[in-house]
Design a protein around this motif. Structure first.
Motif, PDB file in Angstrom:
ATOM      1  N   LYS A 518       0.511  -7.865   3.435  1.00  0.00           N
ATOM      2  CA  LYS A 518       0.772  -6.468   3.082  1.00  0.00           C
ATOM      3  C   LYS A 518      -0.503  -5.731   2.716  1.00  0.00           C
ATOM      4  N   GLU A 519      -1.429  -6.423   2.021  1.00  0.00           N
ATOM      5  CA  GLU A 519      -2.693  -5.805   1.616  1.00  0.00           C
ATOM      6  C   GLU A 519      -3.512  -5.375   2.838  1.00  0.00           C
ATOM      7  N   VAL A 520      -3.509  -6.242   3.844  1.00  0.00           N
ATOM      8  CA  VAL A 520      -4.266  -5.929   5.076  1.00  0.00           C
ATOM      9  C   VAL A 520      -3.604  -4.783   5.835  1.00  0.00           C
ATOM     10  N   LEU A 521      -2.289  -4.723   5.775  1.00  0.00           N
ATOM     11  CA  LEU A 521      -1.555  -3.715   6.540  1.00  0.00           C
ATOM     12  C   LEU A 521      -1.552  -2.336   5.878  1.00  0.00           C
ATOM     13  N   GLU A 522      -1.870  -2.277   4.612  1.00  0.00           N
ATOM     14  CA  GLU A 522      -1.786  -1.005   3.885  1.00  0.00           C
ATOM     15  C   GLU A 522      -2.683   0.093   4.479  1.00  0.00           C
TER      16      GLU A 522
END
Length: 627
Positions: A518-522
Motif C-alpha cells: 500500500k505504501e508503494v501504491l500511494e
C-alpha cells in the motif's frame, strides 16, 4: 496451379496486370507457409520460376531493384537447400542464371519451340547468306513496295496497323497464312482480288476494318515482336465477331480516300477529344464515344489516350477531360476499374513522359483527385496499388490535389471514413508514427492526423506542469473542440496520464512479479487523483469515450507485460474515483475489437471483479424497483 500462374504471367507480359499484383504473386510463392515443410514447397517454387521467366524482365527495373534482389537472394538460398527435390533446385538455378545473363535465354532454350518470323530471317541471313528484308514491328516493307517494283507515282502512305491487327502481331505484308478464318492485311498479295487497289487489279469487296487508338493503340497488348505460327482458331473463327467487324455494305473506296488511320470508325477518340475541348459539348462527345463501339478490352487504352493527350494542356482542359470521363461512367460506357487501369497504364509511361512533361505525376494526381471527388473511384481503391511506398509519393500528391480542389476539412472526413492505413502507404523503412508525421508535415498534409502531434506535445506539457488547471488550459488552447469527443483524443489523453504515472511512481519496479504494498501504491493513487478533474471533464456522460479510456489502459498494461494486479488496481481506482462508470466497464467486457492488443489476458485478470460489478449493479437495480 502452374497453368494459372502461366496465364497470370502472360497477362502481366501484355501489361494487362499491374506490377504490384505480380509482386504480390511472387511474394506469396516465396513465403514459407506455416505447417508446410520445405520439401513440400516444390509446386510453389516451380510456379515462382515460371512467373519469373515470363515477367521477370518487365519487373527488373531500377525502381523495383531492391525487391528483385531480395527475391533472388531467397532463391539462391533455396537452390542450395538439399531438402528440395533436385528438379526444383535446378529450376531455381536456371532462373537465377537467366537474370544474371540479363534475361537472355540460352540458345537451347530459344530453339525450343516455334521460331518467330524475325528469328527465321535472322538465322537465314547468318547461316545461308540470304538477305530477307526485316519485318520488325513499326517498319515498312520498302524492299517490295517502295523499291524498283513500284513506279514513283505509286507510293503509298502507310502507317503500321493498329487495333486487332496489332493483337495478332500482323504488320503490312506479313499475313499469317491463307484459308478459312485468316484475317489478311491490306498489303498481302493474296488479298488482290478483294481490294480496289490498282496494284492488285482488285474489284472491291468486304474489308475487315482496323480498330486504332492512336500512337499507344493496343500495343500494350503486344509489346514483343513475336508472331504465333498457330492462329488462335477460337478467336479467328468466331463468326459473330467477324460479322460484327465487317461493314454492312461493300466498300469501293480506294485506300487514298479512306479516313485517316488514326481514327476508329466512325470517329476516333482523338478527334472526339479535340472537338470536345474546343466546343465543350459533352453530349456530342459522349455520343461520339458511343458510336465508336469500342470493345471492352480497349476502354482503358481509350481513357489512357485521353489523359496523355491533355497532360501538358491547361488545368481547365484537364478538368474538362475528367468531366468527360465521369460522363462516360454515368452513361455506363466506362467503369472505375477502367479508369484505374488507364491511370496505372499512363503511370507506367511516366519515365518516358517526364522528359517533355516534368510535372507529369502532379498532373496525373489531378485526374486521380477528380475521379475521387466525382466518386468514380474511392480513396481506398486509389490507394491500394500504391501500398508500401509503390510510386511514392504519388498517393500523397493525390491527397494534396484533393485538398486543393476541395478543402481540408472535407478531405479529413473522407480520409477517416476511407480506412486507408497511412503508414502502409509509406516505404517500408518509413512505416512508423514519427517518420509518418515528418513526411506529412513536409507535404503539408499533417492536418489529416491532428492527434499525431498531440501525443508528443501533451506528454511534454504534463512533464513541464502536471497541474490539472495547466493541462486543461493547454488542451483548450491547442486542441479543436471538435476533437474533445474524439475516441483517438481520449486514448492519447489517458495514455499520456498513465505513462506519466508509471515514470513518476513506478509501483512495479521493486517486485515485478508480486503485488506492491500500500505504501508503494500511494504515490500512484495520488497522481491519478490529481488528473481526475481533467479525465472527468472529457469522459463524463460519454460511455463510448470511457470504453476508449479502458482500451488505453489495456494497451498500457500490455506494453508493460501485464504486471500482476496492475489492471485490476486501475479498474478499481477508476470506479471508486467515479472516472469510469459501471456501464462502460461492462460494455468493454462485451466489446469485440481486434484494434487493441491484449484483450484476452486483460479479461482474465479482471473477470472476477467484473462479475462482482455486474451482480452489484443488478442488486442495486432490484432495490430501486422495490422502492
Amino acid at each position: 496451379m502452374l497453368g494459372n500462374i502461366k496465364f497470370i504471367g502472360e497477362l502481366g507480359k501484355l501489361d494487362l496486370i499491374h506490377e504490384s499484383i505480380l509482386h504480390k504473386c511472387i511474394k506469396t510463392l516465396l513465403e514459407k507457409k506455416k505447417r508446410v515443410q520445405l520439401k513440400d514447397m516444390g509446386e510453389d517454387l516451380e510456379c515462382l520460376c515460371q512467373i519469373m521467366r515470363t515477367v521477370g524482365p518487365r519487373l527488373d527495373h531500377e525502381k523495383a531493384k531492391s525487391l528483385m534482389d531480395q527475391y533472388f537472394a531467397r532463391m539462391r538460398s533455396l537452390m542450395q537447400n538439399k531438402e528440395l527435390p533436385a528438379r526444383i533446385r535446378f529450376l531455381l538455378q536456371d532462373t537465377v542464371e537467366l537474370r544474371e545473363h540479363r534475361w537472355i535465354p540460352r540458345k537451347a532454350f530459344i530453339d525450343n519451340g516455334p521460331k518467330t518470323i524475325n528469328q527465321i530471317r535472322q538465322e537465314a541471313g547468318k547461316d545461308l547468306g540470304v538477305f530477307i528484308p526485316p519485318m520488325a514491328q513499326g517498319m515498312r516493307n520498302d524492299f517490295f513496295l517502295e523499291g524498283p517494283f513500284i513506279p514513283p507515282g505509286r507510293k503509298f502512305d502507310r502507317d503500321p496497323l493498329g487495333g486487332l491487327a496489332d493483337m495478332f502481331g500482323q504488320m503490312p505484308g506479313s499475313g499469317i497464312g491463307t484459308g478459312p478464318g485468316v484475317i489478311q492485311d491490306r498489303f498481302s498479295p493474296t488479298m488482290g482480288r478483294h481490294r480496289s487497289n490498282q496494284l492488285f487489279n482488285g474489284h472491291g469487296g468486304h474489308v475487315v476494318p482496323q480498330l486504332q487508338f492512336g500512337e499507344m493503340g493496343s500495343k500494350s497488348f503486344l509489346k514483343s515482336n513475336q508472331i504465333s505460327l498457330r492462329p488462335a482458331q477460337s478467336f479467328l473463327l468466331n463468326k459473330t465477331l467477324v460479322h460484327k467487324l465487317q461493314p454492312q455494305t461493300p466498300t469501293m473506296i480506294p485506300p487514298s480516300a479512306q479516313p485517316p488511320r488514326t481514327q476508329t470508325p466512325p470517329l476516333g477518340q482523338e478527334t472526339i477529344l479535340t472537338e470536345y475541348l474546343a466546343n465543350v459539348n459533352i453530349k456530342d462527345a459522349v455520343n461520339g464515344v458511343k458510336e465508336m463501339r469500342a470493345p471492352k478490352p480497349f476502354l482503358p487504352e481509350m481513357l489512357s489516350k485521353m489523359i496523355v493527350q491533355t497532360l501538358d494542356r491547361s488545368d481547365e482542359d484537364k478538368e474538362q477531360a475528367s468531366t468527360l470521363i465521369n460522363s462516360l461512367r454515368q452513361e455506363g460506357l466506362v467503369t472505375g476499374e477502367n479508369f484505374m487501369q488507364a491511370f496505372l497504364n499512363v503511370l507506367d509511361q511516366c519515365p518516358k513522359l517526364e522528359g517533355d512533361i516534368p510535372l507529369v505525376k502532379s498532373y496525373l494526381a489531378q485526374y486521380a483527385a477528380r475521379a475521387v471527388i466525382s466518386e468514380l473511384v474511392t480513396l481506398l481503391e486509389l490507394a491500394q496499388p500504391f501500398e508500401n511506398g509503390t510510386q511514392f509519393p504519388l498517393f500523397l500528391l493525390c491527397l494534396q490535389q484533393l485538398a486543393k480542389l476541395n478543402d481540408r476539412e472535407w478531405l479529413t472526413d473522407l480520409f477517416q471514413q476511407s480506412k486507408v492505413n497511412m503508414q502502409k502507404m509509406l516505404p517500408e523503412i518509413d512505416q512508423n508514427k514519427d517518420r509518418m508525421l515528418e513526411i506529412l508535415e513536409g507535404k503539408g498534409l499533417s492536418f489529416l492526423f491532428p492527434l499525431l502531434k498531440l501525443e508528443k506535445e501533451l506528454a511534454e506539457q504534463i512533464k513541464n506542469d502536471p497541474s490539472p488547471q495547466a493541462i486543461y488550459k493547454w488542451i483548450k488552447d491547442n486542441i479543436s473542440t471538435k476533437l474533445h469527443t474524439d475516441k483517438g483524443f481520449v486514448n492519447i489523453l489517458l495514455t499520456s496520464f498513465l505513462q506519466h504515472i508509471s515514470k513518476m511512481a513506478p509501483a512495479e519496479s521493486a517486485d515485478p512479479t508480486g503485488v506492491p504494498s500500500k505504501e508503494v501504491l500511494e504515490p500512484e493513487k495520488q497522481l491519478l487523483l490529481s488528473f481526475k478533474p481533467v479525465m472527468q471533464k472529457f469522459l463524463h456522460d460519454h460511455t463510448e469515450l470511457q470504453v476508449s479510456a479502458l482500451y488505453a489502459l489495456q494497451v498500457h498494461c500490455y506494453n508493460h507485460n501485464f504486471p500482476k494486479g496492475m489492471l485490476l488496481r486501475f479498474f478499481v481506482n477508476f470506479y471508486d474515483m467515479e472516472i469510469i462508470e459501471e456501464e462502460a466497464f461492462l460494455a468493454w467486457k462485451e466489446d469485440i475489437s481486434q484494434e487493441f492488443p491484449g484483450k484476452g489476458k486483460a479479461l482474465f485478470q479482471v473477470n472476477q471483479w467484473l462479475t462482482w460489478l455486474e451482480t452489484a449493479e443488478e442488486e442495486e437495480s432490484e432495490e430501486e424497483e422495490g422502492d
